[in-house]
Design a protein around this motif. Structure first.
Motif, PDB file in Angstrom:
ATOM      1  N   ASP A 122       0.819  -1.200   0.000  1.00 61.58           N
ATOM      2  CA  ASP A 122       0.000   0.000   0.000  1.00 61.58           C
ATOM      3  C   ASP A 122       0.862   1.262   0.000  1.00 61.58           C
ATOM      4  OD1 ASP A 122      -3.026   0.914   0.816  1.00 61.58           O
ATOM      5  OD2 ASP A 122      -1.533   2.180   1.804  1.00 61.58           O
ATOM      6  N   ALA A 123       0.604   2.175  -0.954  1.00 62.62           N
ATOM      7  CA  ALA A 123       1.429   3.380  -1.093  1.00 62.62           C
ATOM      8  C   ALA A 123       1.299   4.312   0.104  1.00 62.62           C
ATOM      9  CB  ALA A 123       1.049   4.119  -2.371  1.00 62.62           C
ATOM     10  N   GLU A 124       0.097   4.441   0.665  1.00 59.21           N
ATOM     11  CA  GLU A 124      -0.075   5.330   1.821  1.00 59.21           C
ATOM     12  C   GLU A 124       0.670   4.791   3.035  1.00 59.21           C
ATOM     13  OE1 GLU A 124      -3.518   7.467   4.586  1.00 59.21           O
ATOM     14  OE2 GLU A 124      -4.063   5.801   3.273  1.00 59.21           O
ATOM     15  N   ALA A 178       3.257   2.927   2.963  1.00 65.63           N
ATOM     16  CA  ALA A 178       4.680   3.109   2.671  1.00 65.63           C
ATOM     17  C   ALA A 178       5.124   4.529   2.999  1.00 65.63           C
ATOM     18  CB  ALA A 178       4.958   2.782   1.211  1.00 65.63           C
ATOM     19  N   ALA A 179       4.319   5.518   2.611  1.00 63.75           N
ATOM     20  CA  ALA A 179       4.682   6.917   2.864  1.00 63.75           C
ATOM     21  C   ALA A 179       4.708   7.213   4.361  1.00 63.75           C
ATOM     22  CB  ALA A 179       3.701   7.843   2.151  1.00 63.75           C
ATOM     23  N   LEU A 190       7.712  -2.929  -2.661  1.00 61.78           N
ATOM     24  CA  LEU A 190       6.303  -3.140  -2.364  1.00 61.78           C
ATOM     25  C   LEU A 190       6.027  -4.631  -2.438  1.00 61.78           C
ATOM     26  CD1 LEU A 190       4.400  -0.244  -4.186  1.00 61.78           C
ATOM     27  CD2 LEU A 190       4.845  -0.503  -1.741  1.00 61.78           C
TER      28      LEU A 190
END
Length: 243
Positions: free
Chosen positions: A57-59, A61-62, A74
Motif C-alpha cells: 500500500d502506497a499510503e 509506505a509513505a 512493495l
C-alpha cells in the motif's frame, strides 16, 4: 553464535486491505499512526540495524518512511490477500534482503497490531536466539485468562458442551490446571534460514518470552481499537502523575 553480535533486521508487515479495522495501520492511536508505534520500538532496540516495512500500500509506505522505516520494495499482491499466509511474506522479505544486502542472523517481526510492546520485550527475544543456537524461533506469550482444561468448551452438533481437554484428574479449581499461554503479536525473532526452509513456525524448535498482559494488546477488531485508545489514555494519565 553466542559470543558475537548478530546482524539483526526488524520488519513490520502491514497490508493495506485490513477488513476488521479498515485502514487500521495508518489510523491514529495516541497521536501517531498505528504502524509508527512498531517502527519506533524497532528503531530504539539495541542491535537492530534497520526497520523495513513490507506493504502493498502506497499510503502505508509513505507513513512508514515518515516515521523512520525503510520501504525498499512493495509486497507482491499475491502475498497481500486476506488468505495469504504471512509466513510467505516473511520469506519474501528475507529473500529480498539477502539478495540486495547480504546475509543476516536474526529476523525480527514487529506486527503493527501490537502498539504497547516495550523495547525490553524485543531485546529479550533477540537475546534468547543469540544464547541458544538450537532455537529456530522465539515467540512472545502472556498467561491465558482461560484454560482448555477448565473453562473452555467445545460444542457438538446438538450444542452440547464439553471441556476441550479432559484432564482425568477431577480438576475443580482454575488454580489447579496446568498453566497455558496465549501467543501474542508483541514480537517474533526467527533465524532467516529457518524461514527459508520450513513451512510454518512450529515446524522448528520454538522458545518463548513471557510479556505482561498490559503490553500484549493485539488490534484486530474495532472493539480492540477502542480498547487500545482507552489504554493509551490511561497511560497518558499515568505519565502525567509521575511528572
Amino acid at each position: 553464535m553466542t559470543d558475537k553480535a548478530m546482524r539483526t533486521i526488524a520488519f513490520v508487515f502491514a497490508r493495506g486491505g485490513s477488513k476488521g479495522v479498515p485502514r487500521k495501520n495508518v489510523r491514529q492511536l495516541d497521536g501517531k499512526p498505528l504502524i509508527a508505534h512498531s517502527i519506533e520500538v524497532g528503531l530504539a532496540t539495541p542491535g537492530v540495524e534497520t526497520v523495513i516495512v513490507s506493504t502493498d500500500d502506497a499510503e502505508i509506505a509513505a507513513v512508514a518512511r515518515a516515521h523512520g522505516a525503510e520501504v525498499p520494495f512493495l509486497r507482491p499482491a499475491e502475498l497481500a490477500q486476506d488468505s495469504s499466509p504471512e509466513w510467505l511474506a516473511w520469506r519474501h522479505a528475507v529473500s529480498w534482503f539477502q539478495k540486495e544486502r547480504g546475509a543476516f542472523d536474526c529476523f525480527v517481526s514487529l506486527p503493527a497490531t501490537s502498539p504497547f510492546r516495550a523495547v525490553e520485550d524485543v531485546t529479550a527475544c533477540i537475546e534468547k536466539i543469540r544464547q541458544d543456537p538450537a532455537t529456530d524461533a522465539v515467540i512472545t506469550v502472556t498467561e491465558a485468562s482461560r484454560s482448555p482444561y477448565f473453562n473452555m468448551v467445545r460444542l457438538d452438533g446438538e450444542q452440547r458442551a464439553e471441556i476441550v481437554i479432559q484432564s482425568g484428574t477431577g480438576i475443580v479449581r482454575r488454580q489447579d490446571v496446568p498453566p497455558v499461554y496465549d501467543i501474542t503479536t508483541v514480537a517474533y525473532a526467527v533465524r532467516p534460514h529457518f524461514i527459508q526452509s520450513a513451512e510454518r513456525l512450529f515446524d522448528g524448535r520454538v522458545s518463548a518470552v513471557q510479556v505482561p498482559v498490559e503490553r500484549a494488546a493485539d488490534i484486530d477488531t474495532e472493539y480492540d481499537f477502542r480498547l487500545a485508545e482507552a489504554i493509551a489514555a490511561m497511560r497518558r494519565e499515568a505519565r502525567k502523575e509521575t511528572r
